[in-house]
Write an enzyme that holds these catalytic residues in place. Structure first.
Site, PDB file in Angstrom:
ATOM      1  N   PHE A 138      40.147  34.214  51.041  1.00  0.00           N
ATOM      2  CA  PHE A 138      39.993  33.768  52.456  1.00  0.00           C
ATOM      3  C   PHE A 138      39.045  34.800  53.111  1.00  0.00           C
ATOM      4  O   PHE A 138      39.099  35.184  54.351  1.00  0.00           O
ATOM      5  CB  PHE A 138      41.156  33.466  53.257  1.00  0.00           C
ATOM      6  CG  PHE A 138      42.213  33.019  52.462  1.00  0.00           C
ATOM      7  CD1 PHE A 138      41.891  31.731  51.820  1.00  0.00           C
ATOM      8  CD2 PHE A 138      43.535  33.301  52.253  1.00  0.00           C
ATOM      9  CE1 PHE A 138      42.996  31.146  50.891  1.00  0.00           C
ATOM     10  CE2 PHE A 138      44.588  33.060  51.250  1.00  0.00           C
ATOM     11  CZ  PHE A 138      44.299  31.803  50.742  1.00  0.00           C
ATOM     12  N   HIS A 139      38.145  35.327  52.334  1.00  0.00           N
ATOM     13  CA  HIS A 139      37.032  36.388  53.068  1.00  0.00           C
ATOM     14  C   HIS A 139      35.810  35.880  52.886  1.00  0.00           C
ATOM     15  O   HIS A 139      34.840  36.662  52.730  1.00  0.00           O
ATOM     16  CB  HIS A 139      37.211  37.846  52.142  1.00  0.00           C
ATOM     17  CG  HIS A 139      38.491  38.521  52.086  1.00  0.00           C
ATOM     18  ND1 HIS A 139      38.984  39.263  51.203  1.00  0.00           N
ATOM     19  CD2 HIS A 139      39.504  38.340  53.062  1.00  0.00           C
ATOM     20  CE1 HIS A 139      40.064  39.803  51.589  1.00  0.00           C
ATOM     21  NE2 HIS A 139      40.615  39.268  52.645  1.00  0.00           N
ATOM     22  N   ALA A 140      35.546  34.807  53.198  1.00  0.00           N
ATOM     23  CA  ALA A 140      34.264  33.897  53.185  1.00  0.00           C
ATOM     24  C   ALA A 140      33.165  34.842  54.444  1.00  0.00           C
ATOM     25  O   ALA A 140      33.780  35.324  55.391  1.00  0.00           O
ATOM     26  CB  ALA A 140      34.157  32.487  53.998  1.00  0.00           C
TER      27      ALA A 140
ATOM     28  N   ASP B  37      32.634  35.434  48.901  1.00  0.00           N
ATOM     29  CA  ASP B  37      34.145  35.486  49.052  1.00  0.00           C
ATOM     30  C   ASP B  37      34.793  36.383  47.888  1.00  0.00           C
ATOM     31  O   ASP B  37      34.397  36.134  46.993  1.00  0.00           O
ATOM     32  CB  ASP B  37      34.594  34.148  49.114  1.00  0.00           C
ATOM     33  CG  ASP B  37      36.010  33.753  49.480  1.00  0.00           C
ATOM     34  OD1 ASP B  37      36.526  34.603  49.943  1.00  0.00           O
ATOM     35  OD2 ASP B  37      36.809  32.621  49.279  1.00  0.00           O
ATOM     36  N   HIS B  38      35.933  36.615  48.227  1.00  0.00           N
ATOM     37  CA  HIS B  38      36.616  37.116  46.830  1.00  0.00           C
ATOM     38  C   HIS B  38      37.700  36.347  46.559  1.00  0.00           C
ATOM     39  O   HIS B  38      38.342  35.454  47.056  1.00  0.00           O
ATOM     40  CB  HIS B  38      37.502  38.525  47.688  1.00  0.00           C
ATOM     41  CG  HIS B  38      37.157  39.713  48.070  1.00  0.00           C
ATOM     42  ND1 HIS B  38      37.123  40.147  49.379  1.00  0.00           N
ATOM     43  CD2 HIS B  38      35.954  40.387  47.509  1.00  0.00           C
ATOM     44  CE1 HIS B  38      36.412  41.305  49.497  1.00  0.00           C
ATOM     45  NE2 HIS B  38      35.557  41.452  48.315  1.00  0.00           N
TER      46      HIS B  38
END
Ligand SMILES: Cc1cc2nc3c(=O)[nH]c(=O)nc-3n(C[C@H](O)[C@H](O)[C@H](O)COP(=O)(O)OP(=O)(O)OC[C@H]3O[C@@H](n4cnc5c(N)ncnc54)[C@H](O)[C@@H]3O)c2cc1C
Length: 536
Positions: A473-475, A293-294
């Site tokens: 929110f980049h899972a 994630d980021h």
């Protein structure tokens, strides 16, 4: 529900693409099952409405991670779309393909056919680029709009600061061979409305009689006979139902729910499944592993001139913006707040850009429990400069906590657990400190910020980051595409190792996180997958 050629689980970014692509062959019956409901809501259609859907349980799974040591023991909030369109219905609409090297890394992880030269034409095939002069490039269904001329006038200071530091300023962050740079974020909007995956791909296909969309239909497990997926069990309207697949079952439930579904179906870490009393169909510890994630942070500044705070934070401002939006579908409510930014190197020696910047003409330094801060801007002019590092190397896991499908899985991000990630965070904060100290930015900054990255020590930067950063929110990566011997869950054609007629097509298959936002790469994966599935 009967028998179908393809059953697609999840009408999110990837599921909407697949439903359209696979149902284009009218001889195939396609069933698309979505746990959430309709996306016909004003707060989804109006771009700035994502401030409201951020916590809305009607359209959002609203996950929370386990307390994470990297965040000083804090748990992170993870919104995910639970609605037709999935996370593309609630996201911030920034469209960024990432860097060529991201995909070369995918190929080099044991996935022939996924390098940049392979995937670049796939991106182009579904994009319709609306340039800032109004010209149109490409005729794909997904609108990628350059709204730079409408972005807030304080942008001039940020551009000037970038030039002062010698950072490249580019017109298009997604040029044909993107090398990073500072520029305006393109967004998925069409004539002032959000252009989600549902709008671009699914909606036009729903007229086809061979495509069935079932909403409020939550899949509980994949039905597997022998080593072949034969259908799904799901719940709709309180009733248990089954659907059968003649061809394939395709999981598009996203990076949190797809590994959960595989584990509930007996595909996952053998010891975990046994402990929970789930019969093991195929043991593979990589299912749920590989989570990336980021992690991002915002630095808040008081400004010397009006910003969006004076529009979004005051009743007269909101009224004027609301009227303008209703009458002309333009103005700040038709945009996102992530307006400028880009991918840059924190030092000239870095082999690729290693940090992603955001310059937002709004600030919300005061916290309001349960409310998305962007709805409550500061009462004075302010703005944000933020970053997330591009390619964090920390890896976490998602595992079921119970055999009951309705129980949320346990999310263990393991943020900031490598030295490299910590070095990138410190270097990125230092870069923001340098931007802040340029002559151009000094003209815009009214006061020293509450946390000042230009004056803090490395230890203070890291402590602040652990205390305040959050998921952007980049899972992805929880069902990695790689050979099974190399920690893969799916092969290069996205087939689940060890099981026939079952594929995963969503952000879970990323072999490594891309350098920028994850929606564009997810859509690319789905388009490529559709070709692979149709080829048999
Ligand atoms: C608040 C937010 C802001 C973001 N901002 C950006 C941005 O600006 N730019 C960008 O590029 N990316 C952004 N992202 C990330 C991006 O939207 C996602 O990476 C992308 O949408 C993931 O697509 P997906 O198909 O993997 O999953 P999703 O789009 O999440 O789709 C999964 C779908 O499956 C459904 N589902 C799950 N479980 C089941 C089940 N058991 N049965 C039936 N259906 C099920 C879900 O309800 C959902 O509709 C953001 C994400 C969020 C949450």
């Amino acid at each position: 529900m009967g028998e179908f050629d393809y059953i697609i689980v999840g009408a999110g970014s990837a599921g909407c693409v697949l439903a359209e692509r696979l149902s284009a062959d009218r001889s195939k019956r396609v069933l698309l099952l979505e746990a959430g409901g309709s996306d016909r809501r004003f707060r989804i259609r109006m771009p700035i409405g994502y401030g409201r859907t951020f916590h809305d349980p009607a359209v959002n799974w609203r996950y929370t991670t386990e307390p994470d040591p990297g965040l000083g023991g804090r748990a992170a909030y993870w919104p995910r779309g639970k609605v037709v369109g999935g996370s593309s219905s609630i996201n911030a609409m920034v469209y960024c393909r990432g860097l060529p090297g991201d995909y070369d890394d995918w190929r080099d992880a044991g996935n022939p056919g996924w390098g940049w030269t392979d995937v670049e034409p796939v991106f182009r095939s579904f994009e319709r680029r609306i340039r800032r002069d109004g010209s149109q490039h490409g005729d794909g269904p997904l609108w990628v709009s350059d709204r730079e001329p409408e972005y807030h006038p304080i942008k001039r200071h940020f551009y000037a600061a970038a030039r002062e530091l010698g950072l490249p300023v580019v017109d298009d962050l997604d040029g044909s061979a993107p090398e990073g740079g500072i520029g305006a974020y393109a967004v998925n909007t069409r004539k002032g409305l959000r252009c989600s995956a549902a709008d671009a791909f699914l909606r036009p296909a729903l007229a086809r009689s061979n495509l069935v969309l079932a909403i409020h239909a939550r899949v509980e497990r994949v039905a597997i006979r022998g080593c072949r997926a034969v259908g799904v069990d799901y719940v709709q309207g309180g009733r248990r139902r089954q659907a059968t697949a003649r061809g394939e079952v395709v999981l598009c439930a996203g990076a949190v729910n797809t590994p959960q579904l595989l584990q509930l179906s007996g595909i996952g870490p053998g010891d975990l499944l046994q402990r929970l009393g789930i019969p093991v169909v195929h043991a593979n510890a990589a299912v749920g592993g590989g989570l990336q994630d980021h992690l991002g942070i915002s630095y808040f500044y008081r400004a010397t001139e009006p910003t969006l705070n004076q529009v979004l934070g005051t009743w007269p401002g909101r009224l004027a913006a609301g009227l303008r939006y209703l009458l002309t579908r333009s103005g700040p409510l038709s945009l996102g707040v992530n307006q400028l930014g880009g991918l840059v190197r924190t030092s000239p020696g870095a082999s690729r850009p290693n940090t992603q910047l955001y310059f937002n003409p709004v600030s919300y330094s005061i916290e309001h429990a349960g409310k998305r801060p962007l709805l409550k801007p500061d009462p004075y002019p302010g703005f944000i400069i933020g970053f997330n590092t591009c390619r964090p190397t920390s890896v976490g896991r998602i595992d079921i906590a119970s055999p009951e499908p309705e129980r949320p899985p346990r999310i263990t991000p393991n943020y900031l657990s490598t030295d490299r990630d910590i070095e990138d965070v410190i270097a990125s904060a230092r870069l923001i400190g340098r931007i802040q100290e340029t002559e151009a930015m000094r003209a815009l900054v009214a006061d020293r910020p509450v946390f000042d990255p230009a004056r803090a020590s490395d230890e203070e930067i890291l402590a602040d980051f652990r205390a305040r950063s959050g998921s952007v929110f980049h899972a992805c990566g929880t069902c990695r595409m790689a050979p099974e011997s190399a920690g893969g869950v799916v092969d290069g054609e996205l087939r689940v190792h060890g099981i026939r007629a079952l594929r995963v097509v969503d952000a879970s298959v990323f072999p490594n996180i891309t350098s920028a936002n994850t929606h564009a790469p997810t859509l690319m994966v789905a388009h490529k997958a559709a070709r692979l599935i149709a080829a048999g």
